[in-house]
Motif scaffolding. Structure first.
Motif, PDB file in Angstrom:
ATOM      1  N   LEU A 120      29.659 -54.948 -25.444  1.00 32.26           N
ATOM      2  CA  LEU A 120      29.270 -53.646 -24.895  1.00 32.26           C
ATOM      3  C   LEU A 120      30.424 -52.677 -25.078  1.00 32.26           C
ATOM      4  O   LEU A 120      31.534 -52.936 -24.611  1.00 32.26           O
ATOM      5  CB  LEU A 120      28.926 -53.806 -23.409  1.00 32.26           C
ATOM      6  CG  LEU A 120      28.699 -52.547 -22.571  1.00 32.26           C
ATOM      7  CD1 LEU A 120      27.534 -51.734 -23.108  1.00 32.26           C
ATOM      8  CD2 LEU A 120      28.470 -52.923 -21.110  1.00 32.26           C
ATOM      9  N   TYR A 165      25.535 -52.002 -27.791  1.00 34.69           N
ATOM     10  CA  TYR A 165      25.623 -53.335 -27.197  1.00 34.69           C
ATOM     11  C   TYR A 165      24.894 -54.368 -28.045  1.00 34.69           C
ATOM     12  O   TYR A 165      24.148 -54.027 -28.980  1.00 34.69           O
ATOM     13  CB  TYR A 165      25.081 -53.361 -25.769  1.00 34.69           C
ATOM     14  CG  TYR A 165      23.735 -52.701 -25.533  1.00 34.69           C
ATOM     15  CD1 TYR A 165      22.612 -52.979 -26.307  1.00 34.69           C
ATOM     16  CD2 TYR A 165      23.588 -51.794 -24.488  1.00 34.69           C
ATOM     17  CE1 TYR A 165      21.387 -52.374 -26.052  1.00 34.69           C
ATOM     18  CE2 TYR A 165      22.367 -51.180 -24.226  1.00 34.69           C
ATOM     19  CZ  TYR A 165      21.265 -51.476 -25.011  1.00 34.69           C
ATOM     20  OH  TYR A 165      20.064 -50.879 -24.764  1.00 34.69           O
ATOM     21  N   VAL A 198      33.697 -56.486 -22.854  1.00 32.68           N
ATOM     22  CA  VAL A 198      33.436 -55.051 -22.815  1.00 32.68           C
ATOM     23  C   VAL A 198      34.641 -54.248 -23.270  1.00 32.68           C
ATOM     24  O   VAL A 198      35.778 -54.710 -23.229  1.00 32.68           O
ATOM     25  CB  VAL A 198      33.024 -54.621 -21.391  1.00 32.68           C
ATOM     26  CG1 VAL A 198      31.742 -55.325 -20.957  1.00 32.68           C
ATOM     27  CG2 VAL A 198      34.142 -54.911 -20.377  1.00 32.68           C
TER      28      VAL A 198
END
Length: 276
Positions: A120, A165, A198
């Motif tokens: 992400l 993502y 992330v």
């Protein structure tokens, strides 16, 4: 590093304007230095003739394959995005809203981070008024993964229209789920809780349209109800501690009920930086 194909997921609904959609589509497809391999436009219920015509034109004129999924009735953003994700042909999916603008190097900057192993990745944003030349602020996100995870317990560390993502990571976290006005934050929190890797690009690569009433919409009873539901959901899955739950209800709750002029000042000082 192998360059992987990706899909662009772009929802529209009856409240969107045809000219805004056309700019959003063009900036995210034709004007990108690294364009998507597929576009999925999810039409969430009926739209006016101008927007319908703009969608038809985008589908007909695009050099990139476009699938137009027209839902017969408005089902809400979470359900619309779920249906759109099911039509994406690639595991890597980029999000875009129908009234924002992607800067040309957006995907060229984001995709290498996903290809390098992240699940992400968001970016910074410029906030602008209806005149694209009038930039009124910028949001510069945290980029260190540990800081992103820590910050996520109090505030959404990603701006939804900027994210790219892995669809598999979204699926592993349970996908989009309706939660008032907080579907995006709820998804990102569950992805982090599920162990998603992330990151963020600090550089503003999306221009986010700030129209009349933007600060009013961040307050009020409906926003408070959504906020409370979100914080209860966080606590239920153990994403926040009891102390964090109480702090969030107090601080974020008060923000929903202060006068709009106070909310504007607080937002500008704490979230959006002045333009440079």
């Amino acid at each position: 590093m192998t360059a992987l194909p990706f899909s662009l997921l772009l929802p529209v609904y009856g409240g969107d304007r045809a000219d805004h959609f056309a700019k959003a589509f063009r900036s995210s497809v034709q004007e990108q230095t690294r364009p998507p391999a597929q576009v999925v436009i999810v039409q969430d219920g009926p739209v006016d003739e101008a927007l319908e015509s703009a969608i038809r034109h985008a589908v007909a004129e695009s050099a990139v394959p476009v699938e137009h999924l027209a839902l017969p009735a408005n089902v809400g953003l979470a359900d619309a995005l779920t249906q759109g994700l099911a039509r994406c042909e690639h595991d890597i999916v980029a999000r875009m809203d129908a009234d924002d603008i992607s800067l040309p190097a957006r995907f060229e900057r984001q995709l290498p981070l996903i290809e390098g192993g992240l699940d992400l990745v968001g970016t910074g944003m410029y906030e602008f008024l209806d005149d694209v030349g009038t930039i009124v602020g910028s949001r510069i996100p945290r980029t260190d993964p540990a800081e992103i995870v820590a910050y996520s317990r109090f505030h959404d560390p990603f701006s939804h229209p900027t994210v790219v993502y892995r669809r598999s990571a979204v699926r592993d976290a349970g996908g989009y789920q309706p939660l008032g006005l907080m579907e995006d934050y709820w998804l990102f929190a569950r992805m982090i809780a599920a162990g998603a890797a992330v990151g963020n690009v600090a550089e503003p690569l999306v221009m986010y349209r700030v129209g009349e009433g933007a600060y009013a919409r961040r307050g009020g009873i409906e926003q408070w109800r959504s906020e409370r539901a979100l914080q209860i959901a966080f606590r239920r899955i153990g994403f926040t501690t009891r102390a964090q739950f109480a702090r969030n209800l107090l601080v974020r709750g008060v923000y929903r009920f202060v006068p709009e002029r106070v909310r504007r000042v607080a937002y500008r000082r704490l979230i959006a930086r002045p333009p440079r």
